[in-house]
Design an enzyme around this catalytic site. Structure first.
Site, mmCIF file in Angstrom:
data_model
loop_
_atom_site.group_PDB
_atom_site.id
_atom_site.type_symbol
_atom_site.label_atom_id
_atom_site.label_comp_id
_atom_site.label_asym_id
_atom_site.label_seq_id
_atom_site.Cartn_x
_atom_site.Cartn_y
_atom_site.Cartn_z
ATOM 1 N N CYS A 172 31.015 27.783 70.701
ATOM 2 C CA CYS A 172 29.605 27.481 70.983
ATOM 3 C C CYS A 172 29.483 26.259 71.899
ATOM 4 O O CYS A 172 29.829 26.332 73.063
ATOM 5 C CB CYS A 172 28.852 27.338 69.667
ATOM 6 N N HIS A 177 30.544 32.211 66.132
ATOM 7 C CA HIS A 177 31.168 31.225 65.237
ATOM 8 C C HIS A 177 32.149 31.889 64.275
ATOM 9 O O HIS A 177 31.740 32.346 63.197
ATOM 10 C CB HIS A 177 30.084 30.513 64.428
ATOM 11 N N GLU A 213 34.233 30.430 62.370
ATOM 12 C CA GLU A 213 34.357 29.634 61.135
ATOM 13 C C GLU A 213 33.294 30.001 60.095
ATOM 14 O O GLU A 213 33.416 29.650 58.934
ATOM 15 C CB GLU A 213 34.308 28.135 61.462
#
Lengths: 90, 218
Positions: free
Chosen positions: B86, B194, B196
């Protein structure tokens, strides 16, 4: 040391879509503005810089514009340089 | 085997990445303050999402001059792995480690949703366990994720097989549906989604795990 003033205009390259400009244009039309065919949003940056010559000032501001203020991948920039000292011709 | 997560003023996904790498995957992880320069003990570096320096001027434009990023260029040149997520992807393009730029979403909205992506290249270790054309689901959360580059750059990305993932239903107007790219060598990956946030079943998906596990692949 002489003081110079500069104004840098940063604009998105013509080929890059400007969604904020498009949204503002549509609001301008709702406001009743007639004949509007283009609205693009850019940035205006005013700086003051000390340099011994106008060439030195210009070189510093060009470096700043090209390396930090604008991203050449998506943006163009133009520069105007002024001197407070009327004896220096810029 | 340790990875580092760069922390800028305004980073806000740094702890999410640590939770995923250390908490979910057991990868030893340490934070790297943006003023530090020593990356010598690290196998990989993650530049996390957020709003480094408030996204002032342009996303990533100011972060690019942080001392740690000078070291990061040497780290990449010597083969170290770098993942930019990002805002991290935006920083990697400003830094010139990846080509192109990320611009304001076509419809101006900040988009925050779980979306399908198509794996477009399995050339690099980042997507080794997946098949080309497979769909994966990852969350996106960005206002400036519309990938832009000129025709020559796009051709080079295609010729080098460096477009790693594409949006299945392009949410932001990205050129060529691009959601993530790698460098030619393959050790740098920049992506808007993302990974994660997709490492635990409780959060609704596990498709981010293999990408983060690739940080420590040989």
């Amino acid at each position: 040391m002489p003081n110079f003033r500069a104004n840098i205009q940063v604009s998105l390259r013509p080929s890059v879509l400007d969604p904020a400009g498009e949204a503002t244009k549509s609001a301008a039309i709702k406001l009743g503005i007639r004949g509007l065919t283009k609205l693009r949003i850019g940035k205006s940056i005013d700086i003051e810089i000390e340099a011994s010559t106008k060439e030195e000032a210009k070189g510093q501001v060009e470096l700043l514009s090209d390396r930090l203020l604008a991203n050449p991948v998506i943006e163009d920039w133009t520069l105007e340089l002024f001197s407070d000292d009327l004896s220096i011709d810029v | 085997m340790t990875i580092g997560i760069v922390v800028f003023p305004g980073s806000n996904c740094d702890r999410d990445v640590q939770w995923a790498t250390e908490g979910c995957l057991g990868i030893p992880t340490r934070f790297l303050w943006h003023e530090s320069t020593d990356l010598s003990d690290l196998d990989a570096v993650v530049i996390p999402g957020g709003f480094s320096y408030g996204d002032y001027l342009r996303c990533g434009a100011i972060a690019r001059f942080a001392p740690i990023l000078s070291s990061l260029i040497d780290f990449v040149n010597s083969g170290g792995k770098v993942l930019g997520i990002c805002n991290g992807f935006q920083i990697l393009t400003e830094l010139g480690l990846l080509p192109g730029a990320l611009t304001r979403n076509q419809k101006l909205h900040f988009i925050c949703e779980n979306i399908p992506l198509i794996v477009s290249s399995t050339r690099t270790e980042w997507f080794e366990g997946v098949k080309c054309g497979d769909n994966i689901y990852l969350p996106i959360a960005h206002g400036e994720g519309r990938y832009q580059c000129n025709k020559d750059t796009l051709k080079k990305l295609q010729d080098d097989d460096s477009i790693a993932i594409r949006y299945k239903n392009n949410p932001n107007g990205s050129l060529n549906d691009i959601a993530g790219i790698t460098n030619k060598k393959g050790n740098v990956l920049g992506m808007m989604p993302h990974p994660e946030r997709a490492c635990d079943d409780v959060l609704g998906g596990l498709d981010g795990r293999s990408i983060l596990q690739a940080l420590l692949a040989k």
